[in-house]
Design an enzyme around this catalytic site. Structure first.
Site, PDB file in Angstrom:
ATOM      1  N   HIS A   1       2.035  -5.532  12.440  1.00  0.00           N
ATOM      2  CA  HIS A   1       3.288  -6.240  12.136  1.00  0.00           C
ATOM      3  C   HIS A   1       4.462  -5.502  12.770  1.00  0.00           C
ATOM      4  O   HIS A   1       4.541  -4.287  12.687  1.00  0.00           O
ATOM      5  CB  HIS A   1       3.499  -6.329  10.623  1.00  0.00           C
ATOM      6  CG  HIS A   1       2.693  -7.408   9.976  1.00  0.00           C
ATOM      7  ND1 HIS A   1       3.169  -8.170   8.943  1.00  0.00           N
ATOM      8  CD2 HIS A   1       1.445  -7.863  10.224  1.00  0.00           C
ATOM      9  CE1 HIS A   1       2.253  -9.044   8.578  1.00  0.00           C
ATOM     10  NE2 HIS A   1       1.187  -8.870   9.334  1.00  0.00           N
TER      11      HIS A   1
ATOM     12  N   TYR B   1      10.103  -9.740   1.512  1.00  0.00           N
ATOM     13  CA  TYR B   1      10.593  -9.070   0.308  1.00  0.00           C
ATOM     14  C   TYR B   1      11.785  -9.894  -0.187  1.00  0.00           C
ATOM     15  O   TYR B   1      12.802  -9.989   0.501  1.00  0.00           O
ATOM     16  CB  TYR B   1      11.069  -7.649   0.627  1.00  0.00           C
ATOM     17  CG  TYR B   1       9.968  -6.646   0.887  1.00  0.00           C
ATOM     18  CD1 TYR B   1       9.321  -6.580   2.120  1.00  0.00           C
ATOM     19  CD2 TYR B   1       9.591  -5.725  -0.093  1.00  0.00           C
ATOM     20  CE1 TYR B   1       8.323  -5.648   2.362  1.00  0.00           C
ATOM     21  CE2 TYR B   1       8.591  -4.784   0.142  1.00  0.00           C
ATOM     22  CZ  TYR B   1       7.968  -4.749   1.369  1.00  0.00           C
ATOM     23  OH  TYR B   1       6.983  -3.824   1.607  1.00  0.00           O
TER      24      TYR B   1
ATOM     25  N   PRO C   1       5.830   0.876  -5.796  1.00  0.00           N
ATOM     26  CA  PRO C   1       5.191   0.370  -4.575  1.00  0.00           C
ATOM     27  C   PRO C   1       6.110  -0.349  -3.582  1.00  0.00           C
ATOM     28  O   PRO C   1       5.676  -0.716  -2.500  1.00  0.00           O
ATOM     29  CB  PRO C   1       4.124  -0.602  -5.114  1.00  0.00           C
ATOM     30  CG  PRO C   1       4.589  -0.974  -6.475  1.00  0.00           C
ATOM     31  CD  PRO C   1       5.367   0.183  -7.002  1.00  0.00           C
TER      32      PRO C   1
ATOM     33  N   LYS D   1       4.566   3.190   0.145  1.00  0.00           N
ATOM     34  CA  LYS D   1       4.422   4.569   0.607  1.00  0.00           C
ATOM     35  C   LYS D   1       3.265   5.353  -0.031  1.00  0.00           C
ATOM     36  O   LYS D   1       2.867   6.399   0.485  1.00  0.00           O
ATOM     37  CB  LYS D   1       5.727   5.347   0.360  1.00  0.00           C
ATOM     38  CG  LYS D   1       6.842   4.966   1.277  1.00  0.00           C
ATOM     39  CD  LYS D   1       6.624   5.522   2.679  1.00  0.00           C
ATOM     40  CE  LYS D   1       7.434   4.809   3.739  1.00  0.00           C
ATOM     41  NZ  LYS D   1       6.688   3.940   4.635  1.00  0.00           N
TER      42      LYS D   1
ATOM     43  N   TYR E   1      10.272   2.703   6.803  1.00  0.00           N
ATOM     44  CA  TYR E   1       9.184   1.766   6.493  1.00  0.00           C
ATOM     45  C   TYR E   1       7.977   2.007   7.408  1.00  0.00           C
ATOM     46  O   TYR E   1       6.841   2.041   6.928  1.00  0.00           O
ATOM     47  CB  TYR E   1       9.680   0.323   6.628  1.00  0.00           C
ATOM     48  CG  TYR E   1       8.761  -0.677   5.983  1.00  0.00           C
ATOM     49  CD1 TYR E   1       8.828  -0.941   4.611  1.00  0.00           C
ATOM     50  CD2 TYR E   1       7.794  -1.346   6.726  1.00  0.00           C
ATOM     51  CE1 TYR E   1       7.967  -1.843   4.004  1.00  0.00           C
ATOM     52  CE2 TYR E   1       6.932  -2.251   6.130  1.00  0.00           C
ATOM     53  CZ  TYR E   1       7.021  -2.491   4.760  1.00  0.00           C
ATOM     54  OH  TYR E   1       6.160  -3.375   4.169  1.00  0.00           O
TER      55      TYR E   1
HETATM   56  P1  FAD Z   1      -6.474   7.240  -6.008  1.00  0.00           P
HETATM   57  O1  FAD Z   1      -6.632   6.117  -5.052  1.00  0.00           O
HETATM   58  O2  FAD Z   1      -5.986   6.947  -7.373  1.00  0.00           O
HETATM   59  O3  FAD Z   1      -7.889   7.957  -6.099  1.00  0.00           O
HETATM   60  C1  FAD Z   1      -8.220   8.886  -7.078  1.00  0.00           C
HETATM   61  C2  FAD Z   1      -9.692   8.824  -7.353  1.00  0.00           C
HETATM   62  O4  FAD Z   1     -10.037   9.830  -8.293  1.00  0.00           O
HETATM   63  C3  FAD Z   1     -10.120   7.491  -7.949  1.00  0.00           C
HETATM   64  O5  FAD Z   1     -11.201   6.963  -7.237  1.00  0.00           O
HETATM   65  C4  FAD Z   1     -10.470   7.843  -9.389  1.00  0.00           C
HETATM   66  O6  FAD Z   1     -11.488   7.011  -9.909  1.00  0.00           O
HETATM   67  C5  FAD Z   1     -10.929   9.277  -9.239  1.00  0.00           C
HETATM   68  N1  FAD Z   1     -10.834  10.071 -10.475  1.00  0.00           N
HETATM   69  C6  FAD Z   1      -9.866  10.035 -11.412  1.00  0.00           C
HETATM   70  N2  FAD Z   1     -10.132  10.903 -12.398  1.00  0.00           N
HETATM   71  C7  FAD Z   1     -11.304  11.502 -12.078  1.00  0.00           C
HETATM   72  C8  FAD Z   1     -12.101  12.482 -12.698  1.00  0.00           C
HETATM   73  N3  FAD Z   1     -11.741  12.998 -13.882  1.00  0.00           N
HETATM   74  N4  FAD Z   1     -13.228  12.879 -12.095  1.00  0.00           N
HETATM   75  C9  FAD Z   1     -13.598  12.349 -10.906  1.00  0.00           C
HETATM   76  N5  FAD Z   1     -12.897  11.399 -10.254  1.00  0.00           N
HETATM   77  C10 FAD Z   1     -11.751  10.989 -10.840  1.00  0.00           C
HETATM   78  N6  FAD Z   1       0.674   1.669  -3.237  1.00  0.00           N
HETATM   79  C11 FAD Z   1       1.267   0.891  -2.353  1.00  0.00           C
HETATM   80  O7  FAD Z   1       1.800   1.416  -1.379  1.00  0.00           O
HETATM   81  N7  FAD Z   1       1.259  -0.473  -2.530  1.00  0.00           N
HETATM   82  C12 FAD Z   1       0.643  -1.076  -3.608  1.00  0.00           C
HETATM   83  O8  FAD Z   1       0.636  -2.291  -3.727  1.00  0.00           O
HETATM   84  C13 FAD Z   1       0.024  -0.272  -4.567  1.00  0.00           C
HETATM   85  N8  FAD Z   1      -0.597  -0.808  -5.662  1.00  0.00           N
HETATM   86  C14 FAD Z   1      -1.176   0.046  -6.599  1.00  0.00           C
HETATM   87  C15 FAD Z   1      -1.785  -0.487  -7.732  1.00  0.00           C
HETATM   88  C16 FAD Z   1      -2.340   0.365  -8.726  1.00  0.00           C
HETATM   89  C17 FAD Z   1      -2.986  -0.227  -9.960  1.00  0.00           C
HETATM   90  C18 FAD Z   1      -2.271   1.762  -8.533  1.00  0.00           C
HETATM   91  C19 FAD Z   1      -2.851   2.708  -9.576  1.00  0.00           C
HETATM   92  C20 FAD Z   1      -1.688   2.271  -7.353  1.00  0.00           C
HETATM   93  C21 FAD Z   1      -1.128   1.426  -6.393  1.00  0.00           C
HETATM   94  N9  FAD Z   1      -0.526   1.924  -5.225  1.00  0.00           N
HETATM   95  C22 FAD Z   1       0.066   1.119  -4.333  1.00  0.00           C
HETATM   96  C23 FAD Z   1      -0.539   3.312  -4.882  1.00  0.00           C
HETATM   97  C24 FAD Z   1      -1.668   3.667  -3.912  1.00  0.00           C
HETATM   98  O9  FAD Z   1      -2.751   2.802  -4.129  1.00  0.00           O
HETATM   99  C25 FAD Z   1      -1.996   5.121  -4.188  1.00  0.00           C
HETATM  100  O10 FAD Z   1      -0.862   5.889  -3.777  1.00  0.00           O
HETATM  101  C26 FAD Z   1      -3.246   5.625  -3.477  1.00  0.00           C
HETATM  102  O11 FAD Z   1      -4.385   5.037  -4.057  1.00  0.00           O
HETATM  103  C27 FAD Z   1      -3.326   7.157  -3.590  1.00  0.00           C
HETATM  104  O12 FAD Z   1      -4.587   7.603  -3.195  1.00  0.00           O
HETATM  105  P2  FAD Z   1      -5.260   8.835  -3.933  1.00  0.00           P
HETATM  106  O13 FAD Z   1      -6.552   9.035  -3.209  1.00  0.00           O
HETATM  107  O14 FAD Z   1      -4.298   9.934  -4.038  1.00  0.00           O
HETATM  108  O15 FAD Z   1      -5.511   8.355  -5.422  1.00  0.00           O
HETATM  109  C1  DHB Z   2       1.696  -4.544  -0.085  1.00  0.00           C
HETATM  110  C2  DHB Z   2       2.001  -3.680  -1.100  1.00  0.00           C
HETATM  111  C3  DHB Z   2       3.245  -3.108  -1.145  1.00  0.00           C
HETATM  112  O1  DHB Z   2       3.547  -2.244  -2.137  1.00  0.00           O
HETATM  113  C4  DHB Z   2       4.211  -3.404  -0.201  1.00  0.00           C
HETATM  114  O2  DHB Z   2       5.422  -2.826  -0.296  1.00  0.00           O
HETATM  115  C5  DHB Z   2       3.896  -4.259   0.819  1.00  0.00           C
HETATM  116  C6  DHB Z   2       2.633  -4.849   0.877  1.00  0.00           C
HETATM  117  C7  DHB Z   2       0.353  -5.168  -0.041  1.00  0.00           C
HETATM  118  O3  DHB Z   2      -0.447  -4.917  -0.946  1.00  0.00           O
HETATM  119  O4  DHB Z   2       0.063  -5.914   0.898  1.00  0.00           O
END
Ligand code: FAD
Ligand code: DHB
Length: 387
Positions: free
Chosen positions: A72, A196, A288, A292, A380
Site C-alpha cells: 500500500h 481511518y 492499535p 505499531k 506510519y
Molecule cells: P504476542 O503475539 O502476544 O505473543 C506472546 C506469546 O506468548 C503468545 O503466543 C502467548 O500465547 C504466549 N504466552 C503467554 N504467556 C505464556 C506463558 N506463561 N508461557 C508460555 N507462553 C506464553 N497490533 C496492531 O498493530 N494492530 C492490531 O489490530 C492489533 N490487534 C490486537 C488484538 C489483540 C487481541 C491483541 C492482544 C493485540 C493486538 N495488536 C494489534 C498488537 C499486536 O498483535 C502485538 O503487538 C503483537 O502480537 C506482539 O507480538 P509478541 O510476540 O510480542 O506478543
Molecule cells: C489493521 C490494524 C490496525 O491496528 C491498523 O491501524 C490498521 C490495520 C489491520 O488489522 O488490518
C-alpha cells in the site's frame, strides 16, 4: 536440557528471535503455552512497516508475504464528509507498508523453524523463569531448561515480566475509555486503501487481508462484549460511520471472526533484568491506531539478536547491557505516534465543543500541510532502524 537462549512465547517476537538466532548459529528453545493451531489462527494486526517486511525477507521468511501481501502506498483519513489521502509515494518516496495478517507471519515463521529442525514446543504447561541474576533456567510441565539467557516474548499477560523483582521496573501507562471491536468478513474490500474515519459516532477503520477478505474495526465502549454486536448491528454501524462521503458504498458479506481489543499504552523500563530480556508486548503495548505493536516487536528482536550475537560470538556484554536503552527510543516514538493517532481520530465522552474543534483543526492541518502529513507518513511506514 540445555540451550543458549530460552524463549518464552511463540508470537511474532519469540518465533522471529528464534529464527534470527538460528541464522547466527545460536541455539534456542521456544516454549508456548497455547496450541500451534491456536497461535496460527489468532487474528490480530495486519500492517507491516517497510522495515518489518525487509527484515522478514532478509531472514528468508518473506516469500509468501511477497506473493500474497498487499503493498500500500497511501491511506485515507475520512472526516467531516470528505476523504483525504496521505500519499506515501509523494511524502516518503520509496517507502510503503504491506498488508499481511499477523497470523500469516506466525505461520510462515513456525514453518521455517520446523523446516530448520528448530525446537518449538506448543501446549507447554506451567512455564516459570528462575535464577534471573545468573545461571538462569526455565521450568515447564515437570521439565527444566537451562540456558545462558532468557528472552521473555510472552506478551502482555505472560510470566516473564512479573518474575522481575519488585522495585526494579518503572511502569508508564495510560488506559483509554474505549475498545476496538474487530471483525473479518468474506467480502471484497470496498476501498483499495485503508480508511481511518473519525465521526461523531466514533472511529471506524476499513482494512483488508486479501481481494476477498476485509477487516474492519469500530470504536466501542471499553466494557463491550462481543455478544452485544450481532452481525446486522455491526454492518449498520460500519455503514453509518464509513458511508460519510458522497459516492462511497460499503459492500457487506459474511462475518467470520469477531473480537474486542482493549486500548492501552504501557511501557516498562528497563526492558531487562539480569539474564532476562523482554521483547515485544511483554515490555510495551500501544493502542492499535498506529498499527505499531507487531512492528515494534520485530524492532526489539532485531536489537536483541545483534546483542546476543556479539555475546555468543565474542563474549562482549556491551550490547546486551545497552539492549533496553537501544530499544526504548523507538518504543517511545511509537508510543507517541499511537497515542497521537488515537487522540486525533476517536471520540471522547467527556470531550467538550472546544476539544472537538481542536481535533478537527488538527485533522485539517494534517490533511492540508505537507509537513504535517509527512510526519504522519514517515511514522506510519516506520522510521529507519538505528542500526
Ligand atoms: P504476542 O503475539 O502476544 O505473543 C506472546 C506469546 O506468548 C503468545 O503466543 C502467548 O500465547 C504466549 N504466552 C503467554 N504467556 C505464556 C506463558 N506463561 N508461557 C508460555 N507462553 C506464553 N497490533 C496492531 O498493530 N494492530 C492490531 O489490530 C492489533 N490487534 C490486537 C488484538 C489483540 C487481541 C491483541 C492482544 C493485540 C493486538 N495488536 C494489534 C498488537 C499486536 O498483535 C502485538 O503487538 C503483537 O502480537 C506482539 O507480538 P509478541 O510476540 O510480542 O506478543
Ligand atoms: C489493521 C490494524 C490496525 O491496528 C491498523 O491501524 C490498521 C490495520 C489491520 O488489522 O488490518
Amino acid at each position: 536440557m540445555r540451550t543458549q537462549v530460552g524463549i518464552i512465547g511463540a508470537g511474532p517476537a519469540g518465533l522471529l528471535l528464534s529464527h534470527l538466532l538460528h541464522l547466527r548459529g545460536i541455539s534456542s528453545v521456544v516454549l508456548e503455552k497455547r496450541s500451534r493451531d491456536y497461535v496460527e489462527r489468532r487474528v490480530r494486526a495486519g500492517v507491516l512497516e517497510q522495515g518489518t517486511v525487509e527484515t522478514l525477507v532478509e531472514a528468508g521468511v518473506g516469500e509468501r508475504m511477497r506473493r500474497e501481501g498487499l503493498p500500500h502506498h497511501g491511506i485515507e483519513l475520512r472526516y467531516g464528509g470528505a476523504g483525504h489521502r496521505i500519499p506515501f509515494e509523494k511524502l516518503v518516496p520509496g517507502r510503503s507498508i504491506t498488508v499481511y495478517g499477523q497470523q500469516e507471519v506466525v505461520k510462515d515463521l513456525i514453518a521455517a523453524r520446523l523446516a530448520a529442525g528448530g525446537d518449538v514446543r506448543f501446549d507447554v504447561e506451567d512455564v516459570a523463569v528462575h535464577s534471573l541474576e545468573s545461571e538462569p533456567y526455565v521450568t515447564f510441565g515437570g521439565e527444566r531448561l537451562d540456558c545462558d539467557v532468557i528472552a521473555g516474548c510472552d506478551g502482555f499477560h505472560g510470566v516473564s515480566r512479573p518474575a522481575i523483582p519488585e522495585g526494579v521496573l518503572t511502569v508508564f501507562e495510560r488506559e483509554y475509555p474505549f475498545a476496538w471491536l474487530g471483525i473479518l468478513a468474506d467480502v471484497e474490500p470496498s476501498s483499495e486503501e485503508l480508511i481511518y474515519t473519525r465521526t461523531d459516532r466514533g472511529f471506524a477503520l476499513h482494512s483488508m487481508r486479501s481481494p476477498t477478505v476485509s477487516r474492519f474495526y469500530l470504536q466501542v465502549p471499553a466494557d463491550t462484549r462481543v455478544e452485544e454486536w450481532p452481525d446486522d448491528r455491526i454492518w449498520d454501524e460500519l455503514r453509518a460511520r464509513l458511508e460519510s462521503v458522497p459516492g462511497f458504498t460499503l459492500t457487506t458479506g459474511e462475518i467470520t471472526e469477531k473480537g474486542v481489543t482493549p486500548m492501552r499504552s504501557f511501557v516498562v523500563e528497563p526492558m531487562q533484568y539480569g539474564r532476562l530480556y523482554l521483547a515485544g508486548d511483554a515490555a510495551h503495548i500501544v493502542p492499535p491506531t498506529g498499527a505499531k505493536g507487531l512492528n515494534l516487536a520485530v524492532a526489539d528482536v532485531r536489537v536483541l539478536t545483534e546483542a546476543l550475537a556479539a555475546y555468543f560470538e565474542g563474549g562482549s556484554t556491551e550490547l546486551l547491557d545497552g539492549y533496553s536503552e537501544a530499544c526504548l527510543k523507538r518504543v517511545w516514538r511509537a508510543q507517541h505516534f499511537s497515542w497521537w493517532m488515537t487522540m486525533l481520530l476517536h471520540t471522547f465522552e467527556d470531550d467538550d465543543a472546544y476539544g472537538r474543534k481542536l481535533q478537527l483543526s488538527y485533522l485539517d492541518y494534517v490533511t492540508s500541510s505537507e509537513a504535517a502529513a509527512t510526519t504522519l507518513a514517515e511514522n506510519y511506514v516506520g522510521l529507519p532502524y538505528a542500526t
